[in-house]
Write an enzyme that holds these catalytic residues in place. Structure first.
Site, PDB file in Angstrom:
ATOM      1  N   ARG A 123       0.837  -1.207   0.000  1.00 16.63           N
ATOM      2  CA  ARG A 123       0.000   0.000   0.000  1.00 16.63           C
ATOM      3  C   ARG A 123       0.868   1.251   0.000  1.00 16.63           C
ATOM      4  NH1 ARG A 123      -3.465   2.620   4.307  1.00 16.63           N
ATOM      5  NH2 ARG A 123      -4.970   3.843   3.116  1.00 16.63           N
ATOM      6  N   HIS A 149       0.757   4.279  -2.671  1.00 16.70           N
ATOM      7  CA  HIS A 149       0.605   5.688  -2.294  1.00 16.70           C
ATOM      8  C   HIS A 149       1.782   6.528  -2.783  1.00 16.70           C
ATOM      9  CE1 HIS A 149      -2.722   5.559   1.002  1.00 16.70           C
ATOM     10  NE2 HIS A 149      -2.970   4.716   0.034  1.00 16.70           N
ATOM     11  N   ASN A 194      -3.237   8.842   4.688  1.00 16.49           N
ATOM     12  CA  ASN A 194      -2.083   8.107   5.225  1.00 16.49           C
ATOM     13  C   ASN A 194      -2.522   7.064   6.233  1.00 16.49           C
ATOM     14  OD1 ASN A 194      -2.547   9.002   7.822  1.00 16.49           O
ATOM     15  ND2 ASN A 194      -0.700  10.211   7.991  1.00 16.49           N
ATOM     16  N   HIS A 254      -6.153  -5.980  -2.434  1.00 17.40           N
ATOM     17  CA  HIS A 254      -7.021  -6.049  -1.251  1.00 17.40           C
ATOM     18  C   HIS A 254      -7.305  -7.489  -0.835  1.00 17.40           C
ATOM     19  CE1 HIS A 254      -8.629  -1.633  -1.754  1.00 17.40           C
ATOM     20  NE2 HIS A 254      -7.329  -1.706  -1.504  1.00 17.40           N
TER      21      HIS A 254
END
Ligand code: HEM
Ligand SMILES: *[C@@H]1O[C@H](CO)[C@@H](O)[C@H](O)[C@H]1NC(C)=O
Ligand SMILES: *[C@@H]1O[C@H](CO)[C@@H](O)[C@H](O)[C@H]1NC(C)=O
Ligand SMILES: *[C@@H]1O[C@H](CO)[C@@H](O)[C@H](O)[C@H]1NC(C)=O
Ligand SMILES: *[C@@H]1O[C@H](CO)[C@@H](O)[C@H](O)[C@H]1NC(C)=O
Length: 324
Positions: free
Chosen positions: A61, A65, A93, A192
């Site tokens: 992740r 990001h 975040n 996911h």
């Protein structure tokens, strides 16, 4: 020999003209300058992952990001300063973690080959290696040669990262703005298959979907009841649930099977069933081998978003601060 010189000269001219931008990442970029680089990353990840079962989810992740905000340039790793609030301290975040692991790898690399291996590459390699080590399988190829950016702005994270409340159109546009396709969107959402989500990011689907105290009709009612036993209400920011229920500790294609039962956790997951084209891709990716192959290819594309290469940016000495 002459021919080879000619080709190299041509390539150099093209590069000066800017033709070879972006596609500059390559296999084993550090082969000459830091031959042990990739091995050091992997060994360090092996050390950390046994004590931190959640590390693969955190690092994949974090890499996502990083890439969606100013390209994969390690900007997500920078700390805020007295005069600037960094990406790290933005709303999306939430629950990013593992910065200490990246710092630890960087320290080991600086000891071996100072000023050579970028933080952006470390993150890309570490994200791959945690998955590979934890789930004991070869995963995707990571090209290297990224350089580190010097700018990290909190507001840019909010503006560039897709939200869990996004519908299909918004997701498609978000990915398109990074040069990624609907196919990439569906494939990468398969990340996911591991990790957790906080209740407040989906509990509108349970308690107040249209402002009438109702439930999202596209959410499996049995699953909704289960989620209601976990989440305390609309503003429960502390409880977490597995995103891929019963299988969140395996990197597999179960995410897509669950999705087809209307058990996708976020609206952004459920949105993948709302168009024929994306639904067809979901159906294909239930096949595990297909998912692994496609995931590798899409990760490679994500890992190349707006990268800094050549002499752009810098090689940070410490991943949390720009060089002085
Ligand atoms: C398609 C748009 C996406 C949206 C809207 C989205 C949104 C989210 C949200 C809201 C969470 C939960 C964070 C939390 O509650 O702590 C999450 C978790 C996660 N996301 Fe995504 N995501 C998207 C795509 C991706 C992509 C492309 C990747 C990586 C390739 C990814 C990997 C992960 C992972 C591994 C977690 C689990 C983190 C953990 O366990 O701490 N996501 N995502
Ligand atoms: C996320 O940002 C908040 C401030 O908005 C900060 O308090 C928190 O420490 C940050 N979390 C991480 C993991 O950096
Ligand atoms: C998606 O959301 C946007 C922004 O809220 C909205 O304008 C658009 O109509 C929605 N699209 C669909 C297909 O629901
Ligand atoms: C549900 O949403 C409506 C409209 O936004 C709001 O007026 C109401 O207070 C919400 N209900 C709860 C329990 O938060
Ligand atoms: C998880 O497994 C349990 C026990 O097998 C089952 O009852 C439940 O429906 C499963 N959860 C989901 C969301 O499929």
């Amino acid at each position: 020999m002459k021919m080879r010189f000619f080709l190299v000269a041509c390539l150099a001219v093209f590069c000066i003209l800017g033709v070879c931008q972006g596609g500059n990442l390559r296999k084993k970029f550090y082969k000459k300058t830091c031959p042990q680089a990739e091995e050091i990353v992997r060994t360090k990840i092996q050390e950390h992952v046994s004590a931190r079962p959640d590390l693969p989810a955190k690092l994949i992740r974090m890499h996502f990001h990083d890439c969606f905000v100013r390209g994969c340039d390690g900007s997500v790793l920078l700390d805020s300063t007295a005069t600037n609030t960094a990406e790290k301290d933005s709303i999306p975040n939430l629950s990013l973690a593992g910065f200490d692991v990246i710092d630890d790898i960087k320290e080991a690399l600086e000891a071996k080959c100072p000023g050579t291996v970028s933080c952006a590459d470390i993150l890309a390699l570490a994200a791959r290696d945690t998955v590979s080590v934890k789930f004991n399988k070869p995963t995707w190829e990571v090209l290297t040669g990224r350089r580190d950016g010097t700018v990290s702005i909190s507001g840019e994270a909010l503006a560039n990262l897709p939200a869990p409340f996004f519908n299909f159109t918004q997701l498609k546009e978000s990915f398109a703005s990074k040069g990624l396709t609907v196919h990439d969107l569906v494939v990468l959402s398969g990340a996911h298959t591991i990790g957790i989500g906080h209740c407040n990011l989906f509990s509108n689907r349970l308690f107040n979907f249209t402002g009438k105290g109702d439930q999202d009709p596209s959410l499996n009612p049995t699953y909704a009841n289960f989620l209601k036993t976990k989440c305390q209400g609309l503003s429960d920011t502390t409880t977490t649930v597995e995103m891929d229920p019963n299988s969140s500790n395996t990197f597999d294609s179960d995410y897509y099977s669950i999705l087809r039962q209307n058990k996708g956790l976020f609206q952004s997951d459920a949105a993948l069933l709302t168009t024929k084209i994306s639904r067809n891709i979901v159906n294909e990716l239930v096949n595990q081998n297909k998912f692994f192959t496609e995931f590798g290819q899409s990760m490679k594309r994500m890992g190349a978003i707006e990268v800094l290469t050549g002499s752009a940016g810098e090689i940070r000495k410490k991943c949390s601060v720009v060089n002085s």
